[in-house]
Design a protein around this motif. Sequence first.
Motif, PDB file in Angstrom:
ATOM      1  N   ARG A  51      37.125  19.121 -17.354  1.00 52.68           N
ATOM      2  CA  ARG A  51      37.543  20.236 -16.506  1.00 52.68           C
ATOM      3  C   ARG A  51      36.912  21.554 -16.931  1.00 52.68           C
ATOM      4  O   ARG A  51      36.853  22.493 -16.132  1.00 52.68           O
ATOM      5  N   THR A  52      36.478  21.633 -18.182  1.00 55.45           N
ATOM      6  CA  THR A  52      35.964  22.901 -18.701  1.00 55.45           C
ATOM      7  C   THR A  52      34.486  22.874 -19.060  1.00 55.45           C
ATOM      8  O   THR A  52      33.885  23.929 -19.238  1.00 55.45           O
ATOM      9  N   ARG A  53      33.928  21.675 -19.188  1.00 46.47           N
ATOM     10  CA  ARG A  53      32.512  21.556 -19.553  1.00 46.47           C
ATOM     11  C   ARG A  53      31.849  20.466 -18.723  1.00 46.47           C
ATOM     12  O   ARG A  53      32.494  19.797 -17.924  1.00 46.47           O
ATOM     13  N   ASP A  54      30.580  20.295 -18.931  1.00 48.12           N
ATOM     14  CA  ASP A  54      29.833  19.242 -18.229  1.00 48.12           C
ATOM     15  C   ASP A  54      30.026  17.926 -18.985  1.00 48.12           C
ATOM     16  O   ASP A  54      29.152  17.457 -19.706  1.00 48.12           O
ATOM     17  N   PHE A  55      31.222  17.323 -18.787  1.00 48.14           N
ATOM     18  CA  PHE A  55      31.580  16.099 -19.507  1.00 48.14           C
ATOM     19  C   PHE A  55      31.972  15.035 -18.490  1.00 48.14           C
ATOM     20  O   PHE A  55      32.666  15.328 -17.513  1.00 48.14           O
ATOM     21  N   ASP A  56      31.542  13.818 -18.731  1.00 46.54           N
ATOM     22  CA  ASP A  56      31.765  12.709 -17.801  1.00 46.54           C
ATOM     23  C   ASP A  56      33.263  12.479 -17.577  1.00 46.54           C
ATOM     24  O   ASP A  56      33.987  12.109 -18.506  1.00 46.54           O
ATOM     25  N   PRO A  57      33.784  12.685 -16.353  1.00 50.96           N
ATOM     26  CA  PRO A  57      35.219  12.511 -16.097  1.00 50.96           C
ATOM     27  C   PRO A  57      35.683  11.062 -16.222  1.00 50.96           C
ATOM     28  O   PRO A  57      36.871  10.807 -16.428  1.00 50.96           O
ATOM     29  N   TYR A  58      34.752  10.109 -16.110  1.00 49.70           N
ATOM     30  CA  TYR A  58      35.148   8.706 -16.173  1.00 49.70           C
ATOM     31  C   TYR A  58      35.511   8.282 -17.591  1.00 49.70           C
ATOM     32  O   TYR A  58      36.151   7.248 -17.795  1.00 49.70           O
ATOM     33  N   VAL A  59      35.121   9.058 -18.595  1.00 43.61           N
ATOM     34  CA  VAL A  59      35.525   8.760 -19.969  1.00 43.61           C
ATOM     35  C   VAL A  59      37.038   8.876 -20.094  1.00 43.61           C
ATOM     36  O   VAL A  59      37.704   8.030 -20.709  1.00 43.61           O
ATOM     37  N   ALA A  60      37.593   9.927 -19.516  1.00 44.27           N
ATOM     38  CA  ALA A  60      39.051  10.104 -19.538  1.00 44.27           C
ATOM     39  C   ALA A  60      39.744   8.961 -18.828  1.00 44.27           C
ATOM     40  O   ALA A  60      40.770   8.443 -19.294  1.00 44.27           O
ATOM     41  N   ASP A  61      39.207   8.535 -17.685  1.00 47.52           N
ATOM     42  CA  ASP A  61      39.807   7.425 -16.937  1.00 47.52           C
ATOM     43  C   ASP A  61      39.810   6.145 -17.762  1.00 47.52           C
ATOM     44  O   ASP A  61      40.781   5.377 -17.740  1.00 47.52           O
ATOM     45  N   ALA A  62      38.745   5.920 -18.514  1.00 50.65           N
ATOM     46  CA  ALA A  62      38.638   4.695 -19.315  1.00 50.65           C
ATOM     47  C   ALA A  62      39.702   4.670 -20.413  1.00 50.65           C
ATOM     48  O   ALA A  62      40.386   3.649 -20.609  1.00 50.65           O
ATOM     49  N   TYR A  63      39.864   5.774 -21.116  1.00 46.28           N
ATOM     50  CA  TYR A  63      40.881   5.816 -22.173  1.00 46.28           C
ATOM     51  C   TYR A  63      42.293   5.777 -21.583  1.00 46.28           C
ATOM     52  O   TYR A  63      43.213   5.213 -22.174  1.00 46.28           O
ATOM     53  N   TYR A  64      42.456   6.378 -20.425  1.00 49.45           N
ATOM     54  CA  TYR A  64      43.753   6.370 -19.724  1.00 49.45           C
ATOM     55  C   TYR A  64      44.171   4.942 -19.415  1.00 49.45           C
ATOM     56  O   TYR A  64      45.324   4.544 -19.632  1.00 49.45           O
TER      57      TYR A  64
END
Length: 311
Positions: A51-64
């Motif tokens: 949400r704050t940087r250019d970071f792959d959002p799917y990483v969060a989904d994977a850990y979730y």
Amino acid sequence: MLLQHYIENIALFFDMVDNRCHFGVHVVQRAKTNSTLMNAILALSARQLSRTRDFDPYVADAYYEKCFETLIPALNDNLAIRDETLLAATIILRLMEEMNISIIGSDPQGHLFGTQAIIRAAEQSYVGTTGPDFRQAIYWAAFRQELWISLMTQRAFQLHIFPADRSMGPADDSIWATRTIAHLGDVCNFAFGEDRHIMGKQYNTLAHMLLVVHDPTIPQLGPAHKQSRAVVDRMVQEDVRTLCGVALSNLKVFPCIFVACFAIALVGDRFTDREDQERLRDLWLTCERSHGFPPITTIQQLEESWGWATG
């Protein structure tokens, strides 16, 4: 990297009034041996970075998803649910859901039920705890999250909260902060909660009105009587206005309009202004039309006392 980001940039969300920084220290230590908690931390950290940087959002989904694979079965385990580690995980995931609101457009409050269940179970047992400090730190984090939800949705708390310190004795800044938060929670429940406080306000005001009218210290004769009567009339009129205002502001709680009508019947004759009299009459008729009660004969008697029949 994700764990370091959580420690340096996210843990303070939960530890803002905790001098011992349980989420920044103790929760991280527990995560070393608990994959559910670790995956929750990494999911939240990855979401905040996306949400704050250019970071792959799917990483969060994977850990979730990894977190859910072990969290859901644990919620059905009577022994596991007593471990505050799971409560810490649900609270961390709750913050992640709050970050997701702007993405999905609504707040599903998916972990509220899980948090509720774990708090109730933890209160009944000390199994798997390291003492009240750690447990209360987690509870206060849950409290503040539910407070945020209550304010944003304008509804009362739906989370069972442990008895919080609301005393006024000397204490350090951290305790004063939690006391203040507890009082804010009470105010939210008052403002957005069930309508019991409305009836309490009505009956309390009605009692005050009756005590004012029947004050034995008021002179009954002599020059002071007229002046005292004027003071009493002003106080009584203010009480009646309060009762009517509460009733009109809470029409769904229809019993409160009955209390207003009782007050009108008892002291309505003390209103001398025609506009006030008409407003009292209109409220009474509104109640009678909607509920068939109180009887219209009483307001007709008041109209006579106001001199309307000859006016």
